[in-house]
Design an enzyme around this catalytic site. Sequence first.
Site, PDB file in Angstrom:
ATOM      1  N   SER A   1       0.553  -1.151  -0.142  1.00 35.48           N
ATOM      2  CA  SER A   1       0.280   0.282   0.244  1.00 35.48           C
ATOM      3  C   SER A   1       1.249   1.433   0.320  1.00 35.48           C
ATOM      4  O   SER A   1       1.436   1.354   0.408  1.00 35.48           O
ATOM      5  CB  SER A   1      -1.095   0.007   1.000  1.00 35.48           C
ATOM      6  OG  SER A   1      -1.075   1.097   1.806  1.00 35.48           O
ATOM      7  N   LYS A   2       0.539   2.259  -0.969  1.00 36.04           N
ATOM      8  CA  LYS A   2       1.229   3.553  -1.317  1.00 36.04           C
ATOM      9  C   LYS A   2       1.404   3.969   0.481  1.00 36.04           C
ATOM     10  O   LYS A   2       2.516   4.577   0.539  1.00 36.04           O
ATOM     11  CB  LYS A   2       0.654   3.804  -2.540  1.00 36.04           C
ATOM     12  CG  LYS A   2       1.671   5.819  -2.524  1.00 36.04           C
ATOM     13  CD  LYS A   2       2.712   5.726  -3.822  1.00 36.04           C
ATOM     14  CE  LYS A   2       2.315   6.733  -3.417  1.00 36.04           C
ATOM     15  NZ  LYS A   2       4.017   7.432  -3.399  1.00 36.04           N
ATOM     16  N   ARG A   3      -0.071   4.100   0.629  1.00 33.00           N
ATOM     17  CA  ARG A   3      -0.247   4.885   1.813  1.00 33.00           C
ATOM     18  C   ARG A   3       0.506   4.003   2.944  1.00 33.00           C
ATOM     19  O   ARG A   3       1.084   5.306   4.463  1.00 33.00           O
ATOM     20  CB  ARG A   3      -1.700   5.057   2.048  1.00 33.00           C
ATOM     21  CG  ARG A   3      -2.549   6.060   2.768  1.00 33.00           C
ATOM     22  CD  ARG A   3      -3.940   5.900   3.049  1.00 33.00           C
ATOM     23  NE  ARG A   3      -4.402   5.457   2.870  1.00 33.00           N
ATOM     24  CZ  ARG A   3      -5.500   3.846   3.061  1.00 33.00           C
ATOM     25  NH1 ARG A   3      -5.462   4.799   4.654  1.00 33.00           N
ATOM     26  NH2 ARG A   3      -6.085   2.829   3.242  1.00 33.00           N
TER      27      ARG A   3
END
Length: 498
Positions: free
Chosen positions: A263-265
Site C-alpha cells: 500500500s502506497k499509503r
Amino acid sequence: MDQKWFEDQEARIPQGEIRTRFAPSPTGYMHVGNLRTALYTWLIARHAGGKFILRIEDTDQGRLVEGAVEVIYATLRKCGITWDEGPDIGGPVGPYIQTERRDFYGKYAQLLVEKGAAYRCFCDKARLESLHAQGGLGGYDGHCRDLTAAEIDEKLAQGVPYVIRQKIPREGSTTFEDAVFGTITVENNTLDDQVLIKSDGLPTYNFANVIDDHLMGITHVVRGSEYLSSAPKYNLLYEAFGWPIPTYIHCSPVMRDANNKMSKRHGDPSYEDLIAMGFLSEAVVNYVTLLGWSPRGKDAEREFFSLKELADIFDVGGISKSPAIFDLDKLKYFNANYLRALSPEDFCKAALPYLDQAVTTPGIDKTLIAPLVQPRCETLLDIAPQVDFFDQLPPYSNDLYCHKKMKTDKANSLEALEKVLPVLEALDPWSYDAIHDALVGLAQAQALKNGRIMWPVRTAVSGKAVTPGGAVELCQILGKQETLRRIQLGIAQLRQAE
Ligand code: GLU
C-alpha cells in the site's frame, strides 16, 4: 427507447479477436499491483495477437488528480506496454475515457429499468444512513424496489433526486467461472441491490465496467481479486442484457508481507518510486510479471525474460491463486543482473545522471567511471557512495596501507609512494597505458609484486579501502595534477606518523 441506437452500438463491437483492456483510475501513480495487472492484460493480448485497449476510469470525480492520465501514459510507455486503442489514439469503440461516455451509461441503465432488472431509488441520505446504523450487511433494504408507476411518476415530477439500483433476484444463485479461481457460486440473497447510476448521473464502477467491457468487445477481463466478490452481480447484468460473459482472470494481491497488501499509503513503493530508487524499468517489469505468474515447461526454472519473450510464452494457466509477496531484495537481484547485462554505452547513459550528481569536479571523464561501477551496483543509487572520493579525498587512516595479501605496510607503502612520485611526475602523456607501464615497470625494476606498488597508490589517491577500479584507472581519471597532489599528501601523512 431508441432501438436503432442500441443496434448501432452492437454493430461497432469488433468481433473475432482477443481483446483485453487495462482500465486504471487516474490516481497519479502506478501501484505495483496495477502494473502487474497491466502486464498480464497486455501479455494475454500480445500472446494471442489480439488487441490491448487503454481505458481511463475517471467516474469517481472526488478522486481526480491533475496530470494523472499523463502519468499513466508515461508509465506504460516506459514499461514497453503499447496500446492499440485508447484516449490519445482513439479506436473503433471510443471514447476511451469514462466521463466522456456518460450518455451511454444512462441509456443502458434506462434499458435495464425497462427490462425490470434495475429500478429508481429515491431514498434520501438520512434514510440510507439510518439503514446503515441499524447494522445488517450494510446492504440496501429494497425499499424502492416495488414502487408503482404512479409513485415513480410523482417523485420524478417533484424532482426528487434518485439513483438507479440493480434489481438482484431474491431467489436462486449465480455461478461464474474464473480462469484463476475456478467455479464460484453465490446465493443471490447475499447480493446487494448495488447502485448503478449515482444521483449526479455518473455510473458507479460496477456498472460502467460491464457496459464498457461489452461495448468495447473485451473478451478477457483481468483485474485484482478484490473484484471477485462483485463478479456475480456483473454476470447478472450481462445476463439481463443478454450479452456474452467475458473470461474472468482475477489476480491475487501483491503483498508487502504475509498479512498486508502493498500500500502506497503505508509507504510501499509505486512503480515511479522504484524508478526513483534506481531500478531499471526492464528489471521491474520482469520481476513484477513473476509475482504471481510462473512460466511452465522448459522455461519453468528461468528467471530472466524480455517483454517480448514473456509475450511469447505467457499463459493464463501460470497465474497463481496465492498472493505474491513483493521482495525488494529479490528485485535488487534482478536489477543487478539487468545492470550488468547492459551494453557499456547503455549503462553509461543510465548512470550518467547519477554520476553527474555525485562527481562535480570539472574535467573528470564520467564515461571512464561508468564501466568501473557497472559490475558493482544493485541499483543506480549505489553509484554515488562509491565515487564520492573523486571530488574530494576523504580523511583516511594509515592503517589502510596495511594489506596482508599485498604484503604492504606503512613503511613499505611510504617507500613505494616516494618512488612512484617522480616516475609519475615525469609521465607524458597521461594515459592508461602509460600509467600502467610506468607502475608495473617500477615494480619490476624493484623486483616487487605489482601489488606492492598498486595498493599504496590506490590507497593514496582514493583514501578508501574499496574502490571501483584499481590504481591505474583512478590515476587516469583523476588526472596528473590531482594524482600527484594526493600521492604527495599520502607521503606526508605516512611520514608524519613515523
Ligand atoms: N478502475 C479499476 C481500478 O483501477 C479497474 C478495475 C478493472 O480492471 O476492472 O481498480
